[in-house]
Write a protein that holds these residues in place. Structure first.
Motif, PDB file in Angstrom:
ATOM      1  N   TRP A  10       0.807  -1.215   0.000  1.00  0.00           N
ATOM      2  CA  TRP A  10       0.000   0.000   0.000  1.00  0.00           C
ATOM      3  C   TRP A  10       0.843   1.269   0.000  1.00  0.00           C
ATOM      4  O   TRP A  10       0.461   2.279  -0.554  1.00  0.00           O
ATOM      5  CB  TRP A  10      -0.925   0.004   1.221  1.00  0.00           C
ATOM      6  N   THR A  11       2.006   1.208   0.643  1.00  0.00           N
ATOM      7  CA  THR A  11       2.823   2.415   0.747  1.00  0.00           C
ATOM      8  C   THR A  11       3.605   2.726  -0.535  1.00  0.00           C
ATOM      9  O   THR A  11       4.301   3.726  -0.604  1.00  0.00           O
ATOM     10  CB  THR A  11       3.818   2.290   1.915  1.00  0.00           C
ATOM     11  N   GLU A  55      -7.389   0.558  -3.728  1.00  0.00           N
ATOM     12  CA  GLU A  55      -7.613   1.300  -2.493  1.00  0.00           C
ATOM     13  C   GLU A  55      -9.094   1.413  -2.183  1.00  0.00           C
ATOM     14  O   GLU A  55      -9.527   1.245  -1.048  1.00  0.00           O
ATOM     15  CB  GLU A  55      -7.029   2.699  -2.680  1.00  0.00           C
ATOM     16  N   CYS A  63      -8.901  -0.688   6.360  1.00  0.00           N
ATOM     17  CA  CYS A  63      -8.365   0.678   6.492  1.00  0.00           C
ATOM     18  C   CYS A  63      -7.938   0.935   7.922  1.00  0.00           C
ATOM     19  O   CYS A  63      -6.896   1.537   8.190  1.00  0.00           O
ATOM     20  CB  CYS A  63      -9.414   1.708   6.092  1.00  0.00           C
ATOM     21  N   HIS A  64      -8.744   0.459   8.841  1.00  0.00           N
ATOM     22  CA  HIS A  64      -8.437   0.645  10.254  1.00  0.00           C
ATOM     23  C   HIS A  64      -7.131  -0.063  10.610  1.00  0.00           C
ATOM     24  O   HIS A  64      -6.257   0.500  11.259  1.00  0.00           O
ATOM     25  CB  HIS A  64      -9.579   0.098  11.099  1.00  0.00           C
ATOM     26  N   ARG A  66      -4.746  -0.837   8.574  1.00  0.00           N
ATOM     27  CA  ARG A  66      -3.654  -0.136   7.913  1.00  0.00           C
ATOM     28  C   ARG A  66      -3.232   1.101   8.704  1.00  0.00           C
ATOM     29  O   ARG A  66      -2.046   1.331   8.941  1.00  0.00           O
ATOM     30  CB  ARG A  66      -4.108   0.273   6.509  1.00  0.00           C
ATOM     31  N   ASP A  67      -4.227   1.893   9.142  1.00  0.00           N
ATOM     32  CA  ASP A  67      -3.904   3.102   9.907  1.00  0.00           C
ATOM     33  C   ASP A  67      -3.164   2.747  11.188  1.00  0.00           C
ATOM     34  O   ASP A  67      -2.222   3.417  11.590  1.00  0.00           O
ATOM     35  CB  ASP A  67      -5.175   3.876  10.240  1.00  0.00           C
TER      36      ASP A  67
ATOM     37  N   ASP B 400      -8.989   5.815  15.037  1.00  0.00           N
ATOM     38  CA  ASP B 400     -10.044   6.318  14.150  1.00  0.00           C
ATOM     39  C   ASP B 400     -10.423   7.750  14.493  1.00  0.00           C
ATOM     40  O   ASP B 400     -10.500   8.621  13.621  1.00  0.00           O
ATOM     41  CB  ASP B 400     -11.289   5.443  14.258  1.00  0.00           C
ATOM     42  N   LEU B 403      -7.583  10.254  13.681  1.00  0.00           N
ATOM     43  CA  LEU B 403      -7.411  10.530  12.253  1.00  0.00           C
ATOM     44  C   LEU B 403      -8.591  11.306  11.713  1.00  0.00           C
ATOM     45  O   LEU B 403      -8.440  12.203  10.891  1.00  0.00           O
ATOM     46  CB  LEU B 403      -7.225   9.222  11.489  1.00  0.00           C
ATOM     47  N   ARG B 418      -2.493  14.136  -0.873  1.00  0.00           N
ATOM     48  CA  ARG B 418      -2.440  12.722  -0.513  1.00  0.00           C
ATOM     49  C   ARG B 418      -2.350  12.577   1.003  1.00  0.00           C
ATOM     50  O   ARG B 418      -1.842  13.455   1.707  1.00  0.00           O
ATOM     51  CB  ARG B 418      -1.214  12.108  -1.190  1.00  0.00           C
ATOM     52  N   LEU B 421      -0.538   9.913   5.838  1.00  0.00           N
ATOM     53  CA  LEU B 421      -0.027   8.613   6.244  1.00  0.00           C
ATOM     54  C   LEU B 421       0.722   7.933   5.110  1.00  0.00           C
ATOM     55  O   LEU B 421       1.312   6.891   5.286  1.00  0.00           O
ATOM     56  CB  LEU B 421      -1.182   7.715   6.679  1.00  0.00           C
ATOM     57  N   PRO B 423       3.427   7.000   2.239  1.00  0.00           N
ATOM     58  CA  PRO B 423       4.836   6.702   2.481  1.00  0.00           C
ATOM     59  C   PRO B 423       5.732   7.932   2.451  1.00  0.00           C
ATOM     60  O   PRO B 423       5.455   8.888   1.740  1.00  0.00           O
ATOM     61  CB  PRO B 423       5.194   5.762   1.331  1.00  0.00           C
ATOM     62  N   PRO B 441     -11.093   6.002   7.653  1.00  0.00           N
ATOM     63  CA  PRO B 441     -11.950   4.858   7.365  1.00  0.00           C
ATOM     64  C   PRO B 441     -13.426   5.246   7.417  1.00  0.00           C
ATOM     65  O   PRO B 441     -13.849   5.954   8.334  1.00  0.00           O
ATOM     66  CB  PRO B 441     -11.624   3.877   8.487  1.00  0.00           C
TER      67      PRO B 441
END
Lengths: 393, 443
Positions: A10-11, A55, A63-64, A66-67, B400, B403, B418, B421, B423, B441
């Protein structure tokens, strides 16, 4: 039409062009800093895939996760030192698959480790020739047929503190071994299982296998503990295709039951029976999705039906063993719950001829397998006794 | 080796009639990775009538061993006696049935030497080895100990007074003396009691997986039941002495299940009926164990443990009225000087960490401008907050909310682009975590 299978970090920015025309879909293992977060299926249009499409296909849960990984909230207690390891492959007459598997093993990152190949009752010398030609792989021949016999042989011969098993038709991810070993921080952890994803989905039967008999047990790490999780329902823990055990488990809970699993009439269940016994004795098992390997599903159409039937047989054979050997009377409840919550509905649907034909075939195979399970276990035990009589008699 | 120079650590062991075990414990301490003069051992014989003293003093040991004898007065008194004879600035309390790992002393010392916050209490890991237990009790026991340490090992765990386990922990000798040592009135939970006073004194707790020793567990179910009784007695004592703690104890927990409420009532009003029912439960428990019916066994054993706990409460309290009075008293809850501190994360995570370390609040409200991200309430018996909590808290519990709040703000400010978070733009482990506007999310 086939499905293209690949990983996406993902990065890293991504787009893929010029995909071969026979792929209609893509199955993508989405990873974040190497940790898997989800597997998504998306259609391929104009032979290309954009990163944004992947994505957008991610679920809220992914997503959670990942965060959390990006924020460092998924970081775990680091082991001061990793235990020594032996990678063991139990194989039988599949030199082509084995070669792919061993190439992956020799490419692993992480600590020094021993590699063992246990050739289980082979019908020719192809495997031996292949392994002898490879560097730093030890070849062992186990004459008694049965996957669990081969596993026990690996436990006897290994020098590592932890023995990491992989099936001959699977290929490890580069970080597979390290991810397994990092979970052995506490002595109470006797076993670690990993995430197994398909290597390829080129044929309809492979897609069918993935649909009906997927190895995926989620993307969140989980610790199985007998206080929370019933030892007699080990299905959610993982499978022998991707697991490691502490070698000392032979002394604490005993070795694998030779009457169970592939190569015997019980067909499967040897891994799950071991999980039940580990939890039953009060130890723990960790499911670690970062320990990834890829399994090449068979591509002949009747293979899936055979596999499903085999799982039924193995599950009931393992329950028979739990009752007769370990005195676990809870198996009756488990059999009832399985029937009530899963099988009864499927049988009813099959009788009413609802749903696709393949569903009906699968439930028939499963029930057939279950009914055979108990007798298969008894027969398998008798076979072992006979063999011993022949040998020592 | 100079036996007269002051050691850096004193290992204090209290023992009562367990010569074999003590010899093993002392032998394990002879195999430490640190130099021999680094530590001394003080062994307190708490009125032993077996050959503990003779055998211990006959041992050839690389470290200085002081043996102190006292009349039997319980482990709390024995540990205090040992601490008085200790010469080092650091005390390590070790139970007599623990085989210390080679790095045991070194790890305790290192943790104190590298401490950022003071004063520090280090709690060491105790993997369990079961001696004689069998059946479902054995498997339950294994996980029970491990669960306690799992909690402590989680990053950002907020320690409570109950995390202080007297079997393996270390603290500055000066702090121990300043607090007057263990409370000798208690025969059970004297570690919890000391833990509470340590936390009230502003001590920081820390868990060390490396400062470990294998614990030879010899308890059985009958002893577990007796232990529950003792805990009931001790809990009443704690509730009387420290009213704010009442609601953290089982007797003051307002969420009693129906069965627990019944057990409590029976224990006070008809103890003989309760004993009869317990006898019946015990028989059923044996059957469940035989058939290895885990769920049934667990429910029945919970019932029995609960029954014995309430028996202890009855023995400790002055009637049911006192119990209800204690609970009522605790409801006039934690006082106002524990009002939470408001922290705005817009100033950056590092600034927030500095505030936390400077103020050491009991509770916090985390905000991003006008948006509330989360609250950590003041909680009696829990460590005061410090900088070490913030990042794990944001990552694990409030990811959550954080963010989303941060992202909303960025949108309101007209921020685009973007995700922060993404890269290479932000390394979350260094510097403040920047807001995200695209990857919040969806719920």
């Amino acid at each position: 039409m086939a499905t293209l299978v690949f990983d996406w970090e993902w990065t890293a920015p991504f787009s893929r062009l010029g995909i071969a025309a026979h792929y209609s879909h893509a199955l993508i293992l989405v990873r974040c800093r190497n940790a898997p977060i989800e597997q998504v299926t998306i259609p391929i249009a104009d032979q290309r895939i954009e990163g944004t499409a992947i994505e957008n296909a991610l679920s809220a849960g992914a997503c959670h996760l990942r965060d959390r990984i990006l924020l460092g909230g998924d970081d775990r207690e680091a082991a001061a030192t990793l235990p020594s390891a032996t990678v063991a492959v139990c194989t039988r007459d599949r030199p082509d698959d084995l070669q792919r598997c061993l190439e992956g093993i020799l490419d692993l990152d992480g600590p020094e480790h021993e590699v063992l190949v246990i050739d289980n009752c082979p019908s020719d010398d192809r495997t031996e020739a292949l392994v002898r030609a490879m560097p730093r792989v030890r070849y062992l021949r186990e004459p008694v047929a049965g996957l669990n016999h081969a596993r026990n042989r690996a436990l006897r011969e290994a020098s590592g503190e932890v023995v990491v098993f992989i099936d001959d038709d699977a290929v490890p991810d580069r970080h597979w071994l390290t991810a397994h070993l990092a979970n052995y921080i506490q002595p109470i952890v006797l076993c670690v299982t990993g995430l197994t994803v398909p290597l390829e989905l080129e044929h309809p039967s492979q897609e069918e296998f993935e649909q009906y008999s997927s190895f995926i047990r989620g993307f969140e790490r989980r610790v199985f503990d007998p206080m929370r999780d019933d030892p007699l329902t080990p299905g959610a823990i993982g499978a022998g295709v991707n697991m490691s055990v502490r070698r000392s488990l032979v002394e604490t809970v005993g070795g694998f039951d030779g009457a169970l699993d592939a190569g015997t009439v019980t067909k499967s269940g040897g891994d799950h029976e071991m999980y039940s016994r580990i939890l039953g004795a009060g130890y723990r098992i960790v499911y670690e999705p970062r320990a990834i390997n890829r399994h090449r599903h068979r591509n002949s159409p009747d293979e899936l039906e055979k596999a499903i039937e085999g799982y039924g047989t193995g599950a009931y054979a393992a329950m028979t063993r739990a009752l007769l050997v370990d005195g676990e009377f809870g198996v009756f409840r488990i059999a009832w719950l399985w029937f009530r919550h899963a099988q009864a509905k499927a049988i009813l649907r099959a009788l009413l001829r609802r749903g696709p034909e393949v569903d009906r075939r699968m439930i028939r195979a499963e029930i057939r397998g279950c009914l055979r399970g108990p007798w298969a276990y008894l027969r398998s035990v008798r076979n072992i006794r006979r063999r011993k009589l022949l040998r020592y008699g | 080796m100079d036996r007269n120079s002051t050691p850096q650590a004193s290992v204090v062991i209290a023992t009562f009639n367990r010569a074999d075990t003590v010899v093993r414990t002392l032998t394990a301490l002879a195999r430490q990775s640190v130099a021999a003069g680094t530590f001394e051992v003080v062994l307190v014989s708490d009125g032993c009538v077996d050959d503990t003293v003779a055998r211990a003093s006959a041992m050839e040991l690389p470290y200085p061993l002081t043996i102190v004898e006292q009349e039997n007065g319980g482990p709390a008194l024995a540990r205090n006696t040992g601490a008085r004879s200790a010469r080092a600035e650091l005390l390590i309390f070790l139970d007599d049935d623990i085989n210390a790992a080679p790095d045991f002393v070194a790890s305790h010392l290192a943790r104190h030497r590298n401490a950022v916050r003071h004063p520090l209490v280090v709690i060491g890991y105790l993997p369990t080895r079961l001696a004689t237990q069998s059946g479902l009790y054995a498997s339950a026991l294994r996980g029970w100990w491990e669960t306690i340490f799992d909690r402590m090992a989680e990053p950002g765990h907020r320690f409570t007074y109950r995390d202080l386990l007297s079997g393996n922990f270390s603290l500055p000798a000066a702090l121990f003396r300043q607090l007057g040592g263990f409370e000798t009135e208690l025969r059970c939970h004297e570690d919890y009691e000391l833990g509470y006073r340590l936390i009230e004194a502003g001590a920081c707790f820390s868990f060390s997986r490396e400062a470990s020793g294998v614990h030879e567990e010899r308890t059985d179910f009958a002893r577990s039941l007796r232990r529950q009784y003792d805990e009931g007695v001790a809990n009443v004592w704690l509730a009387r002495r420290y009213p704010p703690l009442t609601r953290t104890l089982r007797l003051g927990n307002f969420h009693w299940s129906r069965i627990s409420r019944l057990a409590q009532r029976l224990a006070f009003t008809s103890p003989r009926l309760a004993a009869l029912l317990a006898g019946g439960t015990h028989v059923l428990l044996g059957i469940a164990d035989r058939l290895r019916l885990r769920r049934v066994w667990r429910r029945l054993s919970d019932l029995l443990l609960m029954h014995n706990y309430w028996r202890g409460v009855v023995a400790g309290a002055d009637g049911r009225e006192e119990l209800l009075r204690l609970i009522a008293a605790s409801e006039q809850s934690y006082n106002d000087d524990h009002a939470p501190l408001v922290i705005d994360l817009q100033d950056g995570v590092e600034a927030a960490e500095q505030v936390l370390d400077a103020r050491r609040p009991h509770g916090i409200v985390l905000k991003w401008g006008r948006n509330i991200i989360g609250t950590v309430p003041a909680d009696p018996g829990r460590e005061q907050l410090h900088a070490g909590y913030l990042r794990p808290l944001l990552c694990r519990d409030f990811a959550d909310e954080y963010l989303r709040a941060a992202g909303l703000q960025a949108v309101q400010d007209g921020g685009h682009g973007r995700s922060a978070l993404a890269p290479s733009e932000t390394a979350p482990s260094t510097g403040a975590v920047a807001p995200s506007d695209r990857h919040v999310p969806a719920r």
